[in-house]
Design a protein around this motif. Structure first.
Motif, PDB file in Angstrom:
ATOM      1  N   LYS A 131      68.659  55.803  78.479  1.00 48.07           N
ATOM      2  CA  LYS A 131      67.383  55.278  78.950  1.00 48.07           C
ATOM      3  C   LYS A 131      67.625  54.815  80.378  1.00 48.07           C
ATOM      4  O   LYS A 131      68.532  54.027  80.647  1.00 48.07           O
ATOM      5  CB  LYS A 131      66.923  54.127  78.081  1.00 48.07           C
ATOM      6  N   VAL A 132      66.844  55.351  81.293  1.00 44.82           N
ATOM      7  CA  VAL A 132      67.015  55.065  82.719  1.00 44.82           C
ATOM      8  C   VAL A 132      65.797  54.294  83.211  1.00 44.82           C
ATOM      9  O   VAL A 132      64.672  54.777  83.091  1.00 44.82           O
ATOM     10  CB  VAL A 132      67.190  56.370  83.533  1.00 44.82           C
ATOM     11  N   MET A 133      66.030  53.107  83.738  1.00 47.15           N
ATOM     12  CA  MET A 133      64.958  52.301  84.336  1.00 47.15           C
ATOM     13  C   MET A 133      65.225  52.216  85.831  1.00 47.15           C
ATOM     14  O   MET A 133      66.370  51.984  86.248  1.00 47.15           O
ATOM     15  CB  MET A 133      64.932  50.908  83.724  1.00 47.15           C
ATOM     16  N   SER A 134      64.194  52.407  86.615  1.00 46.28           N
ATOM     17  CA  SER A 134      64.392  52.352  88.069  1.00 46.28           C
ATOM     18  C   SER A 134      63.232  51.642  88.746  1.00 46.28           C
ATOM     19  O   SER A 134      62.091  51.696  88.284  1.00 46.28           O
ATOM     20  CB  SER A 134      64.575  53.757  88.651  1.00 46.28           C
ATOM     21  N   ILE A 135      63.578  50.976  89.834  1.00 46.80           N
ATOM     22  CA  ILE A 135      62.604  50.315  90.700  1.00 46.80           C
ATOM     23  C   ILE A 135      62.837  50.859  92.101  1.00 46.80           C
ATOM     24  O   ILE A 135      63.953  50.790  92.625  1.00 46.80           O
ATOM     25  CB  ILE A 135      62.786  48.783  90.686  1.00 46.80           C
ATOM     26  N   ASN A 136      61.799  51.410  92.693  1.00 46.03           N
ATOM     27  CA  ASN A 136      61.876  51.984  94.041  1.00 46.03           C
ATOM     28  C   ASN A 136      60.830  51.289  94.910  1.00 46.03           C
ATOM     29  O   ASN A 136      59.635  51.364  94.610  1.00 46.03           O
ATOM     30  CB  ASN A 136      61.614  53.479  94.034  1.00 46.03           C
ATOM     31  N   THR A 137      61.267  50.623  95.960  1.00 42.09           N
ATOM     32  CA  THR A 137      60.349  49.969  96.882  1.00 42.09           C
ATOM     33  C   THR A 137      60.565  50.541  98.280  1.00 42.09           C
ATOM     34  O   THR A 137      61.678  50.935  98.635  1.00 42.09           O
ATOM     35  CB  THR A 137      60.576  48.446  96.914  1.00 42.09           C
ATOM     36  N   SER A 138      59.502  50.588  99.052  1.00 36.17           N
ATOM     37  CA  SER A 138      59.620  51.099 100.422  1.00 36.17           C
ATOM     38  C   SER A 138      58.527  50.523 101.304  1.00 36.17           C
ATOM     39  O   SER A 138      57.446  50.157 100.827  1.00 36.17           O
ATOM     40  CB  SER A 138      59.547  52.634 100.445  1.00 36.17           C
TER      41      SER A 138
END
Length: 183
Positions: A131-138
């Motif tokens: 299970k892959v959780m990701s947070i991407n902010t830019s």
């Protein structure tokens, strides 16, 4: 009537084509996608992806099934007509840029699972998956038509399904200058 080219001298028949493996790939990328920019400059994103690959091996009579489900939710805001001033280096004059400032944050959850299914026996086992959780902010700001300044922070957390694998995470952040040759 067998073709004489496919018959051995002892009378055995052999096929013209022999397949060792057959694979089927299904992919809905995206299955559902909402990417909205509202009148008040809010950005909203909802996306769902699904994929599955089935591989039947005739060498070991095994069916390998790889499933992937991903859900992405994102929010953002566009600040219109922001002025940024950069001072000159070495006594040069200051330069002011005017452009929109885009702030975005995406959160995603993806399940990857590989299941081995034996055709001869009723053995089904998970051989891989997490299970892959990701947070991407830019934060993006266009300095000109071809030059974009971008600040970013990304965090990815992997939780494996198997006890023989370890939980890990990756964090990266920084800035980039993107030069585009397209008009």
């Amino acid at each position: 009537n067998a073709n004489l080219e496919n018959v051995k001298p002892n009378g055995d028949f052999f096929p013209v084509y022999e397949y060792g493996m057959v694979a089927i790939n299904e992919q809905f990328s995206p299955l559902i996608n909402f990417d909205m920019t509202l009148q008040n400059s809010f950005l909203a994103k909802l996306e769902m992806k699904k994929s599955r690959t089935l591989t039947l091996s005739f060498a070991n009579n095994q069916l390998t099934e790889v499933n992937s489900d991903e859900f992405i939710a994102g929010l953002g805001y566009r600040f219109k007509d922001i002025a940024l001033t950069f001072g000159g280096v070495g006594g040069g004059g200051a330069r002011t840029f005017r452009s929109d400032l885009n702030v975005k944050a995406d959160f995603s959850i993806r399940n990857n699972k590989t299941v081995l299914r034996s055709i001869d026996t009723d053995l089904n086992q998970i051989s891989n998956g997490m299970k892959v959780m990701s947070i991407n902010t830019s934060i993006d700001y266009m300095l000109s038509k071809s030059l974009t300044l971008r600040f970013f922070f990304d965090k990815i957390i992997n939780n494996p399904y198997l006890p023989s694998q370890f939980r890990n995470s990756t964090t990266k952040g920084g800035f980039s200058l993107r030069f585009s040759l397209a008009q």
